[in-house]
Each structure stands twice: as structure tokens, then as C-alpha cells.
Scaffold this active site. Structure first.
Site, mmCIF file in Angstrom:
data_model
loop_
_atom_site.group_PDB
_atom_site.id
_atom_site.type_symbol
_atom_site.label_atom_id
_atom_site.label_comp_id
_atom_site.label_asym_id
_atom_site.label_seq_id
_atom_site.Cartn_x
_atom_site.Cartn_y
_atom_site.Cartn_z
ATOM 1 N N GLY A 286 0.801 -1.173 0.077
ATOM 2 C CA GLY A 286 -0.145 0.121 -0.023
ATOM 3 C C GLY A 286 0.852 1.292 0.156
ATOM 4 O O GLY A 286 0.924 1.954 -1.015
ATOM 5 N N ARG A 287 1.635 1.322 1.180
ATOM 6 C CA ARG A 287 2.327 2.760 1.292
ATOM 7 C C ARG A 287 3.347 2.776 0.277
ATOM 8 O O ARG A 287 3.649 3.962 -0.257
ATOM 9 C CB ARG A 287 3.036 2.569 2.726
ATOM 10 C CG ARG A 287 3.954 3.855 3.191
ATOM 11 C CD ARG A 287 4.768 3.554 4.306
ATOM 12 N NE ARG A 287 4.112 2.497 5.472
ATOM 13 C CZ ARG A 287 3.341 3.396 6.540
ATOM 14 N NH1 ARG A 287 3.424 4.539 6.436
ATOM 15 N NH2 ARG A 287 2.937 2.565 7.032
ATOM 16 N N ARG A 324 -0.798 11.063 11.166
ATOM 17 C CA ARG A 324 0.393 10.058 11.401
ATOM 18 C C ARG A 324 1.227 10.490 12.522
ATOM 19 O O ARG A 324 1.872 10.046 13.211
ATOM 20 C CB ARG A 324 1.105 9.744 10.175
ATOM 21 C CG ARG A 324 0.205 8.841 9.260
ATOM 22 C CD ARG A 324 0.811 8.196 8.045
ATOM 23 N NE ARG A 324 1.949 7.432 8.405
ATOM 24 C CZ ARG A 324 3.172 7.692 8.457
ATOM 25 N NH1 ARG A 324 3.728 8.694 8.150
ATOM 26 N NH2 ARG A 324 4.226 6.482 8.695
ATOM 27 N N CYS A 355 -7.253 22.320 17.539
ATOM 28 C CA CYS A 355 -7.043 22.704 18.933
ATOM 29 C C CYS A 355 -6.284 21.739 19.843
ATOM 30 O O CYS A 355 -6.989 21.022 20.537
ATOM 31 C CB CYS A 355 -8.338 23.204 19.758
ATOM 32 S SG CYS A 355 -8.823 24.608 18.830
ATOM 33 N N GLU A 356 -5.084 21.370 19.493
ATOM 34 C CA GLU A 356 -4.308 20.095 20.223
ATOM 35 C C GLU A 356 -2.903 20.664 20.085
ATOM 36 O O GLU A 356 -2.494 20.906 18.915
ATOM 37 C CB GLU A 356 -4.492 19.179 19.680
ATOM 38 C CG GLU A 356 -5.760 18.223 19.330
ATOM 39 C CD GLU A 356 -6.497 17.529 20.707
ATOM 40 O OE1 GLU A 356 -5.374 17.324 21.413
ATOM 41 O OE2 GLU A 356 -7.622 17.434 20.847
ATOM 42 N N TYR A 385 -1.989 6.764 4.062
ATOM 43 C CA TYR A 385 -2.284 6.755 5.483
ATOM 44 C C TYR A 385 -2.479 8.106 5.780
ATOM 45 O O TYR A 385 -2.037 8.576 6.973
ATOM 46 C CB TYR A 385 -1.258 5.949 6.365
ATOM 47 C CG TYR A 385 -1.215 4.536 6.024
ATOM 48 C CD1 TYR A 385 -2.359 3.830 6.022
ATOM 49 C CD2 TYR A 385 -0.246 4.135 5.241
ATOM 50 C CE1 TYR A 385 -2.264 2.582 5.889
ATOM 51 C CE2 TYR A 385 -0.296 2.848 4.729
ATOM 52 C CZ TYR A 385 -1.407 1.928 4.908
ATOM 53 O OH TYR A 385 -1.240 0.556 4.700
HETATM 54 C C1 LIG Z 1 -3.566 -7.129 5.638
HETATM 55 C C2 LIG Z 1 -2.744 -5.774 5.066
HETATM 56 N N1 LIG Z 1 -2.262 -6.032 4.097
HETATM 57 C C3 LIG Z 1 -1.448 -4.863 3.624
HETATM 58 C C4 LIG Z 1 -1.187 -3.704 4.108
HETATM 59 C C5 LIG Z 1 -0.569 -2.713 3.519
HETATM 60 O O1 LIG Z 1 0.774 -2.341 4.174
HETATM 61 P P1 LIG Z 1 1.436 -1.192 3.727
HETATM 62 O O2 LIG Z 1 0.927 -0.100 3.351
HETATM 63 O O3 LIG Z 1 2.663 -1.093 4.876
HETATM 64 O O4 LIG Z 1 2.268 -1.763 2.427
HETATM 65 C C6 LIG Z 1 -1.727 -3.811 5.421
HETATM 66 C C7 LIG Z 1 -1.433 -2.650 6.305
HETATM 67 O O5 LIG Z 1 -1.967 -2.433 7.292
HETATM 68 C C8 LIG Z 1 -2.637 -4.711 5.895
HETATM 69 O O6 LIG Z 1 -3.300 -4.774 7.198
#
Ligand SMILES: Cc1ncc(COP(=O)(O)O)c(C=O)c1O
Length: 438
Positions: A286-287, A324, A355-356, A385
Site C-alpha cells: 500500500g504505502r 500520522r 485545537c491540540e 495513510y
Molecule cells: C492485511 C494488510 N495487507 C497490506 C497492508 C499494507 O501495508 P503497507 O501499506 O505497509 O504496504 C496492510 C496494512 O496495514 C494490511 O493490514
């Protein structure tokens, strides 16, 4: 700094940052700030670095990193699958017309309705996470292809909130005390359920390939025992996501190809060692796909120089568009996208408008000493994220997201307005609220 910017980013001679052939100062004027700018070139390059290395394997983009219809459409075009972890993420993929057979459905607490939604949609894999869920499956009856999520007890070099592979995780079935074996046995008994293999995701923002290798070894060990006890042979293993990216100049993003290669080699070695047939490998980054593609633009609103203390540069967003730093202590860098040529001065703190006191985006960063209201501040490596975790804290509307490519900018998520902020509210007598104007 340059290692944090998207592939198409260029500083221009007038000091403006260009991304995807678009001048960021013009983007800010046209779409407002805060603005998440996604570089299509980077998304494509990162996605392809996985798909080209995976060969016959499968790459599922983890929607939790960033989820919207246009991104699903873009990823579909690039041939990726999707990992969704809620009915809402699945509904977004469906709205994009994403092919359901290329969707993996996750979640440690899927409701019966979500499981039914996934079954009706025809998702390719449902990842089973608990004994309660195994019970729920029996109420569905229709045929399902399943993976079973396990926690291989692998510690990772990352923040505890994004560690998921340890034995006391809320996710999946632990190998210890025979829990995972008992779960597999129950799952194999569910009529109409076909158990295709195992799933493991050990955490996020991981830089050490050894963690992935260890996870593969633990999975192979478990599958060897599962073959002996239950005659079970996995066709597929899904190693989840987790590859880290650089958020600050002192970090180096590992190459996606390196993580795929490490996993593939480990599978060949560990499964060969145990005379197990080599399974199909799937991953869920994802990231490492969305993160480097995104930069967030903010307008500077106030500059407060505390005598003998910090200088606070406050911007028009903060923890509602990027939680984050407050949630994980995540570190970022920042620079002025309208004056990249101005010499840097003393360290300042970039704060949000919430306000934090904890609403700080970047604690210590060098900006030009004459930083002033209306400067355009850019925080790179913010594609993942951030928007997906955005909130309306302090009733601040969520920002817009634009995708840029070859000089074109398309708003793929519209900016919220104050009508959006009150749209779910009701008056004391229960009638809907109408503001009239935005
Ligand atoms: C089941 C699962 N797969 C994939 C990911 C993606 O992780 P990343 O964004 O670090 O690659 C996550 C992230 O929490 C996850 O929980």
C-alpha cells in the site's frame, strides 16, 4: 529532500515546484489548500516495479493506504488487484467497476453483512481472521475461496501500532498453542468453503528484508505440520504488504523489487526444504505505491516567533488531513514550494490549525527565515495513510485530492465544504439541516 519527491517533480528556475508538469502554486490557487497532489507517473512506476517482478504472482494494492474511485480505476488499468478491509472499501471498488475476482477481502471483525456483500460481489479471496468468523461463514452457504490469516510471531523494526505479526496481535490466528492448526481444521470442515492458502501481514514501514524471510519460514513450518496433520496443501500464500518508504532525507526507501526477490527466494528455499509444493505468491503493498506519489500543499497562515523559544509556522491543515505524526510520532520534512531557491534559515516547527498542542506536522525543519503568511508549504511522501485517515476534527472540511499527469490536473476527490460538514446533522426535532450556502 529530492529522494522524497515524486518521480515527475522538478524545481523550476523561479523557485516553484512542478509535479506532473503542473506548477504547484497554480494547483494551490485552482484547487485550494490543503491539497493532496498525486503524481500518476510515480503511482504507475511503483505499481509496475511490483507487477513486473512478481511474474505469475499477484499484487493487490492495499486500499487502506488510499482509497477512492479514481485510484481504483487507475490501478485496474495497471492490472493490479485490490486488498479491501471493509464494506466501504469494497463499495468504493465496486463503484469503480473494479473486477471483483481481483479483490481480497480482509478485516479482523467482518460483519455477516460484509461477508455477504463480499460473497455477492464475487470477491476472489476472503481472508478469515477469527473463530467467530468461521461460524459466520456457515450462515452464508454459498461457495467461497478463502485464505486463513496467521500471525507468524515476527517482530519488526517499526512502531508498535503498525506491528501485526506478533503472537498477541488482534489479527489472525497465532501459531502458538495449536490455535492456527485448530482454526484450519474447523475451516476445512465448512461446507462450500475452499481454503486456498494462508495470509500473513507482519506490519508496516518495514525496512529489513529479514522480517519477510522469517515470516515465510514460519509459514512453511506451519504448512509442513498442516500437511502432516490435516493433509492440507496450500495453493497460495499472501505475504501482505509492509515495505517501508523514506519520509525524511536520512532514510532510503527499499526497492520493491528487492522485497519481492527476498520473498520469492525464501519461498523457494523454505518450501523446498520441507518438500512442499511451491505455492503461488501474492503481496499487498500500500504505502510503497501510494506514499511516494503524494505531496501535500498547505498555505502558511501564521508565523509565531516565541522570544528565546520555537518558531511555529502554522498551516491551514494538520492532524485532520495527516494524523500520522500525532498517532505514530511519524517524521516528515517540509519546504516552501513557492520559493525553493530561498536560502534556508533556522529550525522551525510546522503546526496544524487544530485545537491540540500535539497537532504538529513537522517538529524540526529548516525553512527560510523570512517564511511568511501565504507561503506554500509542501510535505512530501504523504500519499499513503493521510487522506485515508482524514477526519473532520474541529469540523474542518477534508481537503481535495488531485491527480497530475503531463501538465493536466484532475480533481479525483472534491474538497469538502461547510454543507458537507453539517450534512449528517439533524435539528433537535430530527429534521435535516440546510445551510443554504457552502
Ligand atoms: C492485511 C494488510 N495487507 C497490506 C497492508 C499494507 O501495508 P503497507 O501499506 O505497509 O504496504 C496492510 C496494512 O496495514 C494490511 O493490514
Amino acid at each position: 529532500m529530492h529522494n522524497l519527491l515524486p518521480a515527475s517533480a522538478r524545481p523550476m528556475s523561479d523557485g516553484h515546484l512542478m509535479v506532473g508538469g503542473c506548477d504547484t502554486t497554480e494547483l494551490a490557487q485552482r484547487f485550494g489548500t490543503p491539497l493532496l497532489v498525486l503524481d500518476s507517473m510515480t503511482l504507475e512506476a511503483k505499481a509496475r516495479s511490483y507487477t513486473q517482478t512478481m511474474g505469475a504472482g499477484r499484487v493487490f494494492f492495499a486500499c487502506k493506504a488510499l482509497c477512492c474511485v479514481a485510484l481504483c480505476e487507475e490501478l485496474d488499468g495497471l492490472g493490479l488487484g485490490l486488498d479491501v478491509c471493509s464494506g466501504g472499501e469494497l463499495a468504493t471498488a465496486q463503484a469503480a467497476g473494479f473486477p471483483a475476482h481481483r479483490i481480497v477481502f480482509h478485516g479482523n471483525n467482518k460483519s455477516l453483512e460484509e461477508l455477504q456483500q463480499a460473497q455477492r460481489a464475487g470477491v476472489g479471496r476472503i481472508v478469515i481472521d477469527s473463530f467467530d468468523e468461521i461460524d459466520r461463514l456457515t450462515k452464508i452457504g454459498a461457495p467461497l475461496d478463502l485464505l486463513m490469516r496467521v500471525t507468524p510471531d515476527v517482530a519488526t523494526d517499526t512502531h508498535e501500532s503498525v506491528q501485526t505479526g506478533q503472537h498477541d496481535s488482534k489479527f489472525g490466528f497465532a501459531f502458538g498453542n495449536g490455535v492456527a492448526m485448530a482454526a484450519l481444521e474447523s475451516l476445512l470442515d465448512v461446507p462450500n468453503a475452499r481454503v486456498v492458502g494462508l495470509h500473513s501481514h507482519i506490519g508496516s514501514q518495514i525496512f529489513e528484508m529479514s522480517a519477510f524471510r522469517l515470516a515465510v519460514s514460519r509459514l512453511a513450518g506451519f504448512l509442513s505440520a498442516a500437511r502432516d496433520h490435516l493433509g492440507f496443501i496450500a495453493e497460495e500464500i499472501n505475504l501482505g504488504g509492509g515495505l517501508g518508504i523514506a519520509h525524511t532525507s536520512d532514510q532510503v526507501s527499499p526497492r520493491p523489487e528487492a522485497s519481492v526477490e527476498a520473498i520469492r527466494r525464501a519461498v523457494t528455499h523454505e518450501f523446498g526444504l520441507r518438500h512442499l509444493p511451491k505455492p503461488l505468491i501474492a503481496i499487498e503493498p500500500g504505502r510503497s505505491i501510494a506514499g511516494p506519489a503524494g505531496v501535500t500543499l498547505y498555505s502558511v497562515g501564521t508565523v509565531k516567533r516565541l522570544p528565546g523559544g520555537r518558531t511555529f509556522v502554522s498551516v491551514d491543515g494538520g492532524m485532520s488531513d495527516n494524523i500520522r505524526p500525532a498517532l505514530y510520532g511519524a517524521r516528515y520534512e517540509a519546504f516552501l514550494a513557492n520559493r525553493m531557491n530561498s536560502p534556508l534559515g533556522a529550525q522551525v516547527t510546522v503546526a496544524g490549525k487544530h485545537c491540540e498542542s500535539g497537532d504538529v506536522l513537522v517538529r524540526d525543519v529548516h525553512l527560510p527565515d523570512d517564511v511568511q503568511p501565504d507561503d506554500l508549504l509542501c510535505i512530501p511522501a504523504t500519499g499513503a495513510y493521510t487522506y485515508s485517515m482524514a477526519s473532520n476534527y474541529n469540523r474542518i472540511p477534508k481537503p481535495a485530492v488531485v491527480m497530475v499527469d503531463s501538465g493536466n490536473a484532475v480533481e479525483i476527490i472534491r474538497r469538502e465544504n461547510y454543507d458537507d460538514v453539517v450534512r449528517l446533522d439533524r435539528h433537535l426535532d430530527g429534521t435535516p439541516v440546510s445551510r443554504g450556502t457552502s
